[in-house]
Design an enzyme around this catalytic site. Structure first.
Site, PDB file in Angstrom:
ATOM      1  N   GLY A  27       0.806  -1.212   0.000  1.00  0.00           N
ATOM      2  CA  GLY A  27       0.000   0.000   0.000  1.00  0.00           C
ATOM      3  C   GLY A  27       0.842   1.266   0.000  1.00  0.00           C
ATOM      4  O   GLY A  27       2.001   1.269   0.428  1.00  0.00           O
ATOM      5  N   ARG A  73       0.775  -5.583  -4.854  1.00  0.00           N
ATOM      6  CA  ARG A  73       0.817  -6.453  -3.683  1.00  0.00           C
ATOM      7  C   ARG A  73       1.242  -7.879  -4.024  1.00  0.00           C
ATOM      8  O   ARG A  73       1.048  -8.797  -3.235  1.00  0.00           O
ATOM      9  CB  ARG A  73      -0.551  -6.457  -2.995  1.00  0.00           C
ATOM     10  CG  ARG A  73      -0.922  -5.106  -2.392  1.00  0.00           C
ATOM     11  CD  ARG A  73      -2.170  -5.193  -1.547  1.00  0.00           C
ATOM     12  NE  ARG A  73      -2.519  -3.922  -0.935  1.00  0.00           N
ATOM     13  CZ  ARG A  73      -2.013  -3.440   0.204  1.00  0.00           C
ATOM     14  NH1 ARG A  73      -1.107  -4.156   0.856  1.00  0.00           N
ATOM     15  NH2 ARG A  73      -2.388  -2.278   0.677  1.00  0.00           N
ATOM     16  N   ASP A  91       6.088  -5.015   6.300  1.00  0.00           N
ATOM     17  CA  ASP A  91       6.695  -6.216   6.875  1.00  0.00           C
ATOM     18  C   ASP A  91       6.730  -7.373   5.886  1.00  0.00           C
ATOM     19  O   ASP A  91       7.746  -8.048   5.749  1.00  0.00           O
ATOM     20  CB  ASP A  91       5.993  -6.612   8.180  1.00  0.00           C
ATOM     21  CG  ASP A  91       4.477  -6.723   8.040  1.00  0.00           C
ATOM     22  OD1 ASP A  91       3.920  -6.239   7.046  1.00  0.00           O
ATOM     23  OD2 ASP A  91       3.853  -7.297   8.940  1.00  0.00           O
ATOM     24  N   ASP A  92       5.610  -7.617   5.182  1.00  0.00           N
ATOM     25  CA  ASP A  92       5.600  -8.709   4.205  1.00  0.00           C
ATOM     26  C   ASP A  92       6.592  -8.444   3.074  1.00  0.00           C
ATOM     27  O   ASP A  92       7.300  -9.343   2.617  1.00  0.00           O
ATOM     28  CB  ASP A  92       4.199  -8.892   3.620  1.00  0.00           C
ATOM     29  CG  ASP A  92       3.248  -9.584   4.587  1.00  0.00           C
ATOM     30  OD1 ASP A  92       3.732 -10.178   5.564  1.00  0.00           O
ATOM     31  OD2 ASP A  92       2.025  -9.519   4.369  1.00  0.00           O
ATOM     32  N   LYS A 145       8.355   0.922   5.145  1.00  0.00           N
ATOM     33  CA  LYS A 145       7.203   1.710   4.732  1.00  0.00           C
ATOM     34  C   LYS A 145       5.917   1.122   5.288  1.00  0.00           C
ATOM     35  O   LYS A 145       5.664  -0.069   5.132  1.00  0.00           O
ATOM     36  CB  LYS A 145       7.122   1.747   3.198  1.00  0.00           C
ATOM     37  CG  LYS A 145       5.908   2.430   2.645  1.00  0.00           C
ATOM     38  CD  LYS A 145       4.885   1.606   1.899  1.00  0.00           C
ATOM     39  CE  LYS A 145       4.845   0.156   2.036  1.00  0.00           C
ATOM     40  NZ  LYS A 145       3.574  -0.460   1.643  1.00  0.00           N
ATOM     41  N   THR A 146       5.126   1.898   5.976  1.00  0.00           N
ATOM     42  CA  THR A 146       3.735   1.580   6.282  1.00  0.00           C
ATOM     43  C   THR A 146       3.152   2.691   7.133  1.00  0.00           C
ATOM     44  O   THR A 146       3.755   3.074   8.140  1.00  0.00           O
ATOM     45  CB  THR A 146       3.550   0.228   7.010  1.00  0.00           C
ATOM     46  OG1 THR A 146       2.192   0.127   7.466  1.00  0.00           O
ATOM     47  CG2 THR A 146       4.458   0.080   8.204  1.00  0.00           C
ATOM     48  N   ILE A 147       1.994   3.194   6.753  1.00  0.00           N
ATOM     49  CA  ILE A 147       1.371   4.229   7.568  1.00  0.00           C
ATOM     50  C   ILE A 147       0.894   3.648   8.888  1.00  0.00           C
ATOM     51  O   ILE A 147       0.702   4.382   9.857  1.00  0.00           O
ATOM     52  CB  ILE A 147       0.196   4.926   6.838  1.00  0.00           C
ATOM     53  CG1 ILE A 147      -0.989   3.975   6.637  1.00  0.00           C
ATOM     54  CG2 ILE A 147       0.641   5.551   5.543  1.00  0.00           C
ATOM     55  CD1 ILE A 147      -2.268   4.678   6.226  1.00  0.00           C
ATOM     56  N   ASP A 148       0.700   2.319   8.959  1.00  0.00           N
ATOM     57  CA  ASP A 148       0.191   1.693  10.183  1.00  0.00           C
ATOM     58  C   ASP A 148       1.170   1.799  11.348  1.00  0.00           C
ATOM     59  O   ASP A 148       0.789   1.620  12.500  1.00  0.00           O
ATOM     60  CB  ASP A 148      -0.130   0.219   9.940  1.00  0.00           C
ATOM     61  CG  ASP A 148      -1.352   0.029   9.055  1.00  0.00           C
ATOM     62  OD1 ASP A 148      -1.992   1.045   8.709  1.00  0.00           O
ATOM     63  OD2 ASP A 148      -1.667  -1.119   8.707  1.00  0.00           O
ATOM     64  N   LYS A 171     -25.170  17.682  19.268  1.00  0.00           N
ATOM     65  CA  LYS A 171     -26.126  16.567  19.245  1.00  0.00           C
ATOM     66  C   LYS A 171     -25.641  15.308  18.534  1.00  0.00           C
ATOM     67  O   LYS A 171     -26.428  14.382  18.323  1.00  0.00           O
ATOM     68  CB  LYS A 171     -27.436  17.026  18.613  1.00  0.00           C
ATOM     69  CG  LYS A 171     -27.317  17.467  17.147  1.00  0.00           C
ATOM     70  CD  LYS A 171     -28.682  17.887  16.600  1.00  0.00           C
ATOM     71  CE  LYS A 171     -28.592  18.301  15.135  1.00  0.00           C
ATOM     72  NZ  LYS A 171     -29.899  18.722  14.602  1.00  0.00           N
ATOM     73  N   TYR A 172     -24.371  15.253  18.155  1.00  0.00           N
ATOM     74  CA  TYR A 172     -23.888  14.067  17.438  1.00  0.00           C
ATOM     75  C   TYR A 172     -22.698  13.434  18.152  1.00  0.00           C
ATOM     76  O   TYR A 172     -21.810  14.130  18.662  1.00  0.00           O
ATOM     77  CB  TYR A 172     -23.455  14.412  16.017  1.00  0.00           C
ATOM     78  CG  TYR A 172     -24.576  14.835  15.106  1.00  0.00           C
ATOM     79  CD1 TYR A 172     -25.580  13.938  14.747  1.00  0.00           C
ATOM     80  CD2 TYR A 172     -24.640  16.138  14.605  1.00  0.00           C
ATOM     81  CE1 TYR A 172     -26.618  14.322  13.911  1.00  0.00           C
ATOM     82  CE2 TYR A 172     -25.665  16.533  13.775  1.00  0.00           C
ATOM     83  CZ  TYR A 172     -26.662  15.623  13.434  1.00  0.00           C
ATOM     84  OH  TYR A 172     -27.691  16.010  12.620  1.00  0.00           O
ATOM     85  N   MET A 223      -7.412   3.639  10.007  1.00  0.00           N
ATOM     86  CA  MET A 223      -6.613   2.549   9.461  1.00  0.00           C
ATOM     87  C   MET A 223      -5.706   1.939  10.526  1.00  0.00           C
ATOM     88  O   MET A 223      -5.278   2.605  11.454  1.00  0.00           O
ATOM     89  CB  MET A 223      -5.785   3.037   8.274  1.00  0.00           C
ATOM     90  CG  MET A 223      -6.489   2.873   6.950  1.00  0.00           C
ATOM     91  SD  MET A 223      -5.329   2.809   5.574  1.00  0.00           S
ATOM     92  CE  MET A 223      -6.431   2.243   4.286  1.00  0.00           C
ATOM     93  N   GLU A 249      -9.194   0.182  12.924  1.00  0.00           N
ATOM     94  CA  GLU A 249      -9.794  -0.630  11.860  1.00  0.00           C
ATOM     95  C   GLU A 249      -9.894  -2.104  12.259  1.00  0.00           C
ATOM     96  O   GLU A 249     -10.883  -2.772  11.981  1.00  0.00           O
ATOM     97  CB  GLU A 249      -8.931  -0.479  10.607  1.00  0.00           C
ATOM     98  CG  GLU A 249      -9.360  -1.287   9.412  1.00  0.00           C
ATOM     99  CD  GLU A 249      -8.383  -1.146   8.261  1.00  0.00           C
ATOM    100  OE1 GLU A 249      -8.831  -1.176   7.119  1.00  0.00           O
ATOM    101  OE2 GLU A 249      -7.163  -0.998   8.516  1.00  0.00           O
ATOM    102  N   TYR A 252      -8.018   5.670   3.177  1.00  0.00           N
ATOM    103  CA  TYR A 252      -7.228   5.986   1.991  1.00  0.00           C
ATOM    104  C   TYR A 252      -6.899   7.472   1.888  1.00  0.00           C
ATOM    105  O   TYR A 252      -5.953   7.863   1.203  1.00  0.00           O
ATOM    106  CB  TYR A 252      -7.972   5.511   0.738  1.00  0.00           C
ATOM    107  CG  TYR A 252      -8.134   4.015   0.695  1.00  0.00           C
ATOM    108  CD1 TYR A 252      -7.055   3.195   0.416  1.00  0.00           C
ATOM    109  CD2 TYR A 252      -9.362   3.423   0.975  1.00  0.00           C
ATOM    110  CE1 TYR A 252      -7.188   1.817   0.407  1.00  0.00           C
ATOM    111  CE2 TYR A 252      -9.511   2.050   0.970  1.00  0.00           C
ATOM    112  CZ  TYR A 252      -8.419   1.248   0.686  1.00  0.00           C
ATOM    113  OH  TYR A 252      -8.554  -0.111   0.684  1.00  0.00           O
ATOM    114  N   GLU A 253      -7.669   8.309   2.582  1.00  0.00           N
ATOM    115  CA  GLU A 253      -7.413   9.747   2.538  1.00  0.00           C
ATOM    116  C   GLU A 253      -6.014  10.104   3.034  1.00  0.00           C
ATOM    117  O   GLU A 253      -5.472  11.154   2.674  1.00  0.00           O
ATOM    118  CB  GLU A 253      -8.446  10.500   3.399  1.00  0.00           C
ATOM    119  CG  GLU A 253      -9.881  10.368   2.952  1.00  0.00           C
ATOM    120  CD  GLU A 253     -10.601   9.169   3.553  1.00  0.00           C
ATOM    121  OE1 GLU A 253     -11.838   9.142   3.495  1.00  0.00           O
ATOM    122  OE2 GLU A 253      -9.916   8.261   4.072  1.00  0.00           O
TER     123      GLU A 253
END
Length: 570
Positions: A108, A172, A202-203, A229-232, A269-270, A277, A338, A443-444
């Site tokens: 990704g 991928r 990692d993979d 690399k990974t945003i996670d 009210k919300y 992610m 997520e 994805y944003e």
């Protein structure tokens, strides 16, 4: 773009040349003023990369787990020492050598990938003139199919400091079977590659190590390096303190969370339920909480450690909502990772049973298949909202796993909280009003313009990876450290990929995997969060960070997680 003279960043120096025509690979030929400004953003290098340097090796490495098995799987690269670049009085390598290097983006997207490639390219231009850099198109499949493009100054220029992976695109695919390894061998022989840089998670870096082992076992000259690399944020260790993209993605998400916080307070009210992610780890959720101070944050690793059930999680959220109603607040913001359901033991059991059933049986509309579930799993399945039941039965991913990203956990929690609140209203213990709004921020954040930190960090990772290849290293992951210090003081080196690995038993065989770095409940980031969350729950300490800043007093700030882990923030 203007046809006037432009400045190409090159460490502390600059190269002035006429602006090149748009790259044939660049689909977006029209740039905003911000994008154009980022093209010209100068990238500083750690001081060790600005002068002659040499390699100093550490002691032999081991593995993150099961070193005997890892040694059997990687007999040719296991035990390699870490490598550190240190200043030298004279150039350690001849500058007249020409290298042929390949680079591939794998997995990704993450902000900053283009700067890794730029760093590799600039090292070759600065230190090994006449060298060639090939970009494999579409990820590892590009290696297997020998689809590549030669990267030139004109080709690379439009991507400097830009988001996305569209310079050469990613994929991928994995290089796993004997046939696929054979295809990779044929490609590197055809291009006469001296080295290959795999930019991935990692993979992908496990795959890089397998390639390094395979090439060395066959006495091939092609060396293989990885980049984290990974945003996670789940690819890191002491030697590799951060994966690139995490800093940018979290700041993008934090801006959006800050916006809905202002909306929540404006309407009154919300309750905004925000899923973020991070399937395997909750680093993004934790970092965004530290940046924005939401009322409720669920950390998956804590749920797993406490063996909480879905009802426990629901009750925790509901209890806070009820208390806030007593204080006059019928609004709030709730963050969930997520992969939350993967952390809940009873849900893990249900998913395991569903995977087994779906692998062998047809799910009939009459529901007879449910008899194959254990009694507790049957009760849990029936307890879940119908939409979530259907999502749990969706087609599995290529590894046979539930596609967690398609499970709308935030909507499930809204429905479950609504049911519990209605029950409490009937009992007279809740007198507020509840309206849930669901969001998924995913994805944003993957392709935004990289922050100053990610831009510089990636450039150093790429420059360092090329240096390691030039020194003949293979089976390492590029590592840049001392990140809480000024860039000039950053350290640069490489860490043995096998030292990050453990093994998993799959299909009767041991398979190497880089261990994911999970949120540590005794680590400084979580402890900081835990010390503040009760105050955030009831006192609305919302922070709206605003958009990513590229200039100004806080433009070079790095994320709370990294600062806390490095002990640079209390």
């Amino acid at each position: 773009m203007s046809s006037s003279t432009l400045v190409i960043p090159n460490g502390d120096a600059t190269i002035r040349q006429p602006a090149p025509a748009p790259s044939p690979g660049r689909f977006a030929e029209v740039y905003s003023e911000v994008q154009t400004h980022r093209l010209k953003h100068s990238l500083p290098l750690p001081s060790v990369l600005k002068s002659p340097f040499k390699i100093v090796e550490g002691p032999p490495s081991t593995a993150a787990g099961n070193p005997d098995e890892i040694a059997k799987l990687f007999p040719n690269v296991f035990g390699q020492p870490s490598s550190m670049l240190v200043p030298s009085d004279s150039a350690a390598l001849a500058s007249n050598e020409k290298l042929k290097i390949g680079v591939v983006l794998s997995g990704g997207q993450a902000p900053g990938g283009h700067n890794v490639i730029s760093g590799i390219f600039d090292y070759l231009q600065d230190r090994v003139k006449g060298s060639t850099l090939y970009g494999f198109k579409g990820g590892p499949a590009g290696i297997m199919r020998c689809k590549f493009v030669e990267l030139t100054p004109d080709y690379i220029y439009p991507y400097r400091n830009q988001g996305g992976f569209d310079m050469i695109r990613s994929g991928r695919d994995k290089i796993e079977t004997p046939e696929q390894f054979k295809q990779a061998e044929e490609t590197v022989l055809k291009l006469d590659l001296d080295g290959l840089v795999v930019i991935g998670g990692d993979d992908s870096n496990t795959n890089a190590c397998l390639l390094a082992e395979n090439f060395r076992a066959k006495n091939m000259k092609t060396r293989v390096l990885g980049c984290p690399k990974t945003i996670d944020g789940d690819l890191k260790c002491k030697e590799v303190p951060a994966s690139f993209g995490f800093d940018t993605a979290c700041k993008i998400y934090a801006e959006m969370i800050g916006n809905v916080m202002t909306d929540a307070r404006s309407t009154g009210k919300y309750y905004h339920f925000v899923r973020l992610m991070g399937r395997a780890a909750s680093h993004i959720t934790l970092e965004c909480a530290l940046q924005t101070h939401p009322n409720i944050t669920i950390i998956g690793e804590e749920v797993a450690a406490k063996k909480q059930t879905l009802k426990n999680v629901t009750d925790y959220i509901t209890d806070i909502i009820c208390r806030r109603a007593e204080l006059g607040y019928n609004y709030g913001v709730i963050l969930v990772p997520e992969g939350l359901i993967d952390f809940i033991p009873e849900v893990q059991q249900l998913i395991a049973e569903l995977n087994e059933i779906l692998a062998h049986d047809v799910v009939d509309e009459g529901g007879l298949w449910k008899k194959n579930l254990q009694h507790q799993s049957q009760l849990l399945f029936e307890f879940l909202p119908r939409a979530i039941q259907e999502q749990l039965l969706l087609e599995r991913d290529p590894h046979g796993n539930v596609q967690v990203a398609k499970i709308e956990t935030e909507k499930m929690l809204i429905q479950m909280v609504e049911t519990e609140l209605e029950k409490r209203k009937q009992e007279g213990t809740y007198k507020g009003e509840f309206k849930g709004q669901s969001h998924f921020f995913g994805y944003e954040g993957r392709c935004g313009l990289p922050t100053n930190f990610d831009s510089t960090y990636c450039y150093a990772l790429g420059y360092g990876a090329a240096a390691l290849l030039h020194f003949g290293k293979t089976g390492l992951i590029s590592s840049v450290g001392n990140l809480a210090a000024p860039v000039e003081e950053w350290t640069v080196g490489g860490t043995a990929l096998t030292s990050l690995m453990d093994v998993e038993r799959r299909h009767g065989k041991f398979k190497p995997v880089i261990k994911k770095a999970m949120v540590e409940l005794d680590g400084a980031p979580f402890r900081k969060f835990a010390s503040m969350r009760e105050e955030w729950a009831y006192k609305n300490r919302y922070i709206s960070p605003g958009p990513v800043q590229f200039i100004g007093p806080h433009s070079d700030d790095i994320n709370h997680t990294l600062l806390l882990e490095l002990g640079a923030q209390a």
